[in-house]
Design an enzyme around this catalytic site. Structure first.
Site, PDB file in Angstrom:
ATOM      1  N   ASP A  52       0.826  -1.215   0.000  1.00 44.88           N
ATOM      2  CA  ASP A  52       0.000   0.000   0.000  1.00 44.88           C
ATOM      3  C   ASP A  52       0.860   1.265   0.000  1.00 44.88           C
ATOM      4  O   ASP A  52       0.683   2.152   0.845  1.00 44.88           O
ATOM      5  CB  ASP A  52      -0.923   0.023   1.224  1.00 44.88           C
ATOM      6  CG  ASP A  52      -1.748  -1.237   1.364  1.00 44.88           C
ATOM      7  OD1 ASP A  52      -2.235  -1.730   0.335  1.00 44.88           O
ATOM      8  OD2 ASP A  52      -1.912  -1.720   2.496  1.00 44.88           O
ATOM      9  N   GLU A 246     -11.215  -0.233  -3.348  1.00 40.26           N
ATOM     10  CA  GLU A 246     -10.405   0.340  -2.266  1.00 40.26           C
ATOM     11  C   GLU A 246      -9.344   1.261  -2.863  1.00 40.26           C
ATOM     12  O   GLU A 246      -9.375   1.600  -4.032  1.00 40.26           O
ATOM     13  CB  GLU A 246      -9.732  -0.781  -1.466  1.00 40.26           C
ATOM     14  CG  GLU A 246      -8.862  -1.694  -2.300  1.00 40.26           C
ATOM     15  CD  GLU A 246      -8.322  -2.881  -1.529  1.00 40.26           C
ATOM     16  OE1 GLU A 246      -8.522  -2.950  -0.310  1.00 40.26           O
ATOM     17  OE2 GLU A 246      -7.686  -3.741  -2.152  1.00 40.26           O
ATOM     18  N   ASN A 310      -4.564  -7.989  -4.978  1.00 40.17           N
ATOM     19  CA  ASN A 310      -5.074  -6.623  -5.030  1.00 40.17           C
ATOM     20  C   ASN A 310      -3.955  -5.662  -5.394  1.00 40.17           C
ATOM     21  O   ASN A 310      -2.803  -6.062  -5.585  1.00 40.17           O
ATOM     22  CB  ASN A 310      -5.722  -6.240  -3.693  1.00 40.17           C
ATOM     23  CG  ASN A 310      -4.671  -6.000  -2.606  1.00 40.17           C
ATOM     24  OD1 ASN A 310      -3.552  -6.485  -2.669  1.00 40.17           O
ATOM     25  ND2 ASN A 310      -5.051  -5.253  -1.597  1.00 40.17           N
ATOM     26  N   GLU A 380      24.120   5.979   5.119  1.00 37.80           N
ATOM     27  CA  GLU A 380      23.654   4.910   5.987  1.00 37.80           C
ATOM     28  C   GLU A 380      23.896   3.558   5.307  1.00 37.80           C
ATOM     29  O   GLU A 380      23.649   3.406   4.110  1.00 37.80           O
ATOM     30  CB  GLU A 380      22.175   5.075   6.304  1.00 37.80           C
ATOM     31  CG  GLU A 380      21.821   6.403   6.943  1.00 37.80           C
ATOM     32  CD  GLU A 380      22.574   6.656   8.234  1.00 37.80           C
ATOM     33  OE1 GLU A 380      22.727   5.712   9.031  1.00 37.80           O
ATOM     34  OE2 GLU A 380      23.019   7.800   8.452  1.00 37.80           O
ATOM     35  N   GLU A 382      22.151   1.114   5.620  1.00 39.44           N
ATOM     36  CA  GLU A 382      20.823   0.655   5.192  1.00 39.44           C
ATOM     37  C   GLU A 382      20.283   1.462   4.021  1.00 39.44           C
ATOM     38  O   GLU A 382      19.092   1.368   3.698  1.00 39.44           O
ATOM     39  CB  GLU A 382      19.848   0.672   6.367  1.00 39.44           C
ATOM     40  CG  GLU A 382      19.622   2.017   7.018  1.00 39.44           C
ATOM     41  CD  GLU A 382      20.623   2.404   8.076  1.00 39.44           C
ATOM     42  OE1 GLU A 382      20.363   3.390   8.806  1.00 39.44           O
ATOM     43  OE2 GLU A 382      21.684   1.738   8.193  1.00 39.44           O
ATOM     44  N   ASN A 406      17.407   5.234  14.254  1.00 34.85           N
ATOM     45  CA  ASN A 406      18.514   4.779  13.417  1.00 34.85           C
ATOM     46  C   ASN A 406      18.421   3.273  13.230  1.00 34.85           C
ATOM     47  O   ASN A 406      17.945   2.552  14.118  1.00 34.85           O
ATOM     48  CB  ASN A 406      19.858   5.134  14.063  1.00 34.85           C
ATOM     49  CG  ASN A 406      21.031   4.884  13.136  1.00 34.85           C
ATOM     50  OD1 ASN A 406      20.897   4.950  11.918  1.00 34.85           O
ATOM     51  ND2 ASN A 406      22.187   4.601  13.718  1.00 34.85           N
ATOM     52  N   ASP A 503      26.701   0.389  10.436  1.00 35.55           N
ATOM     53  CA  ASP A 503      25.831   1.537  10.680  1.00 35.55           C
ATOM     54  C   ASP A 503      25.861   2.526   9.516  1.00 35.55           C
ATOM     55  O   ASP A 503      24.850   2.808   8.907  1.00 35.55           O
ATOM     56  CB  ASP A 503      26.248   2.212  11.988  1.00 35.55           C
ATOM     57  CG  ASP A 503      25.431   3.458  12.291  1.00 35.55           C
ATOM     58  OD1 ASP A 503      24.300   3.569  11.784  1.00 35.55           O
ATOM     59  OD2 ASP A 503      25.922   4.325  13.043  1.00 35.55           O
TER      60      ASP A 503
END
Length: 517
Positions: A52, A246, A310, A380, A382, A406, A503
């Site tokens: 979504d 929806e 969906n 980062e 990530e 973080n 990190d």
């Protein structure tokens, strides 16, 4: 080597014939990546699910907010179909280039650990920002299953979030809910004049529904929001969307308002009717309607990916181009668990001379990168274009955007990796690399250019730091590197346990090294 230039957002980005060849080679390699293979942009992330999708553009970045799909299991540990009943958090990712996405983690929305303790679920959110009394404020509208809509507020796009009302913004026992089968799927919109609106609702009345109810459910609504963005004003207006199911969505282009939605699976379709599970849209001269049906913009995911279900969409503009973000079970399909676990995608949107949306071609290739990544700033860990095998977790190290929020990359084992796309080293030439590491085991990070088998420019020997959240900045020299490259961080080490956590990272030029001494 012959150099060419392409136009991106009105500016020139340099690329070489080597770039195109490298992308082809990446797609042919068995890299261990799942679903989002190197060189492709969809799905946006592959280390977790997310459904979504809603996009908010703020301060040069696109933030995508996602229903936090996570595996459900039976008593024997087998993955079972997603019931959606256990989802009470929202995942946030963001990017300034559309390929490298930063995982900001899960927002605790509902339940005893959430900001809205009165709610039990958090589905299908919409986030808007507005300047109030000289300060930017952020508003997150969420679905408490299909029984109500709540709102949270924050001073940043990623939180922390608080519940200003302590109750639903739109509840089942309010006039705004009259005639709405499913009271969910909010879509907030702030117009150019500052007036804000909330679109919501869905479902098909009747059990089973008649043909008339399927064709014209009349279960979508639009209502004005107050200046504080946490109350409604006036009466809700009905949006009579053909075969509505929806996923209310709203965007504005050239003074016209485009209301989009996902179609239902009931009734008989005529030739001009939208088919089941498609993204259809209507246009109006007024944000409150009435809206006139135009057609469909995106077919069911099955047509493109061989796996259906969906859909839920959001149209947004970023750096002069319109995009659509939507979900499909592409990652789950590759994992053999296509049981309602969905992943976010983005593709370009184009319009014809009448302002109608051309059929969107959904694919795994996705969109092009709109700007290069800066390797000389804090990045980062990530922030990921592609990966194999890793996951992310909440970190005790301070964050860069919000100190208390973080993440770090974890579940790092031998042979796994993360990569970023098109980092621009420029002409300065990087001479060193540093990264914030926490480790109990240790290992190595092999830094390669362009692909997992590309040139090695440096190797960092990771020593134990004393714990998985005991952080230490580690550095290593790298061979001189300039120009634009994908960067692959290849992880090596012994044992089956997590080698270390990562990190953030950055490269340093010779000039930076001298100035820091």
């Amino acid at each position: 080597m012959r150099t060419n230039y392409i136009k991106v957002n009105g500016g020139d980005i340099e690329y070489s014939v080597h770039d195109a060849v490298a992308n082809i080679e990446l797609k042919l390699l068995d890299t261990g990546a799942v679903a989002k293979i190197p060189g492709y942009a969809n799905p946006l992330i592959s280390h977790k699910f997310g459904a979504d999708p809603h996009a908010m553009v703020y301060d040069g970045r696109v933030y995508i907010y996602l229903t936090n799909d996570q595996y459900e299991y039976d008593a024997n540990g087998n993955v079972v179909p997603n019931t959606y009943g256990k989802i009470n958090t929202v995942t946030v990712i963001s990017s300034d280039d559309m390929i490298n996405w930063t995982d900001h983690g899960a927002i605790p929305v509902a339940g005893p650990n959430g900001a809205a303790k009165w709610a039990t679920q958090s589905w299908a959110v919409s986030v808007e920002h507005r300047n109030i009394e000289g300060k930017d404020k952020f508003f997150l509208y969420f679905s408490n299953n299909a029984s109500g809509i709540g709102v949270l507020t924050s001073d940043s796009p990623i939180g922390p979030w608080t519940d200003p009302l302590g109750k639903p913004l739109v509840a089942r026992n309010t006039p705004e809910a009259d005639g709405v089968t499913w009271l969910f799927d909010p879509a907030a919109f702030v117009d150019d004049d500052g007036q804000a609106y909330l679109y919501y609702g869905g479902g098909v009345p009747g059990s089973p529904p008649t043909q008339e109810q399927a064709e014209s459910p009349k279960t979508a609504r639009v209502i004005k929001l107050s200046d504080d963005m946490i109350h409604t004003e006036g009466e809700a207006k009905v949006i009579d969307a053909p075969f509505l199911f929806e996923a209310s969505g709203i965007h504005k282009r050239n003074g016209k308002y485009y209301y989009s939605y996902s179609t239902n699976f009931s009734g008989v379709r005529e030739a001009d009717d939208p088919k089941t599970g498609e993204i259809a849209y209507m246009i109006s001269e007024d944000p409150m309607g009435p809206f006139k049906y135009v057609g469909t913009a995106l077919k069911n995911p099955y047509l493109f990916f061989g796996v259906g279900g969906n859909n839920h969409q959001d149209f947004f503009e970023f750096k002069g181009q319109t995009y659509i973000t939507y979900h499909a079970q592409t990652l789950a399909k590759e994992l053999g668990t296509a049981q309602g676990y969905r992943s976010p995608h983005i593709n370009k949107v184009e319009y014809d001379e009448n302002g109608h949306i051309k059929d969107v071609k959904a694919d795994m290739k996705g969109v092009s990168q709109v700007t290069s990544l800066d390797p000389y700033k804090r990045n980062e860990a990530e922030t990921i274009a592609w990966n194999a095998g890793i996951s992310t977790e909440k970190s005790e190290a301070p964050g860069s955007l919000v100190e208390s929020i973080n993440l770090n990359v974890t579940d790092i084992n031998n042979g796994e990796w993360i990569a970023v796309s098109q980092a621009d080293f420029g002409k300065n030439r990087a001479v060193s690399f540093e990264t914030n590491i926490a480790s109990t085991s240790g290992g190595t990070i092999e830094i390669r250019l362009d692909s997992p088998i590309g040139k090695v420019i440096g190797t960092l020997d990771v020593k134990p730091t004393g714990g998985d959240q005991e952080w230490q900045l580690m550095k290593t020299k790298v061979k001189n590197v300039s120009g634009r490259h994908n960067i692959f961080f290849m992880f090596k080490g012994e044992g089956e346990n997590n080698l270390f956590n990562m990190d953030y990272w950055k490269f340093t030029t010779s000039e930076q090294s001298i100035s820091s001494k």
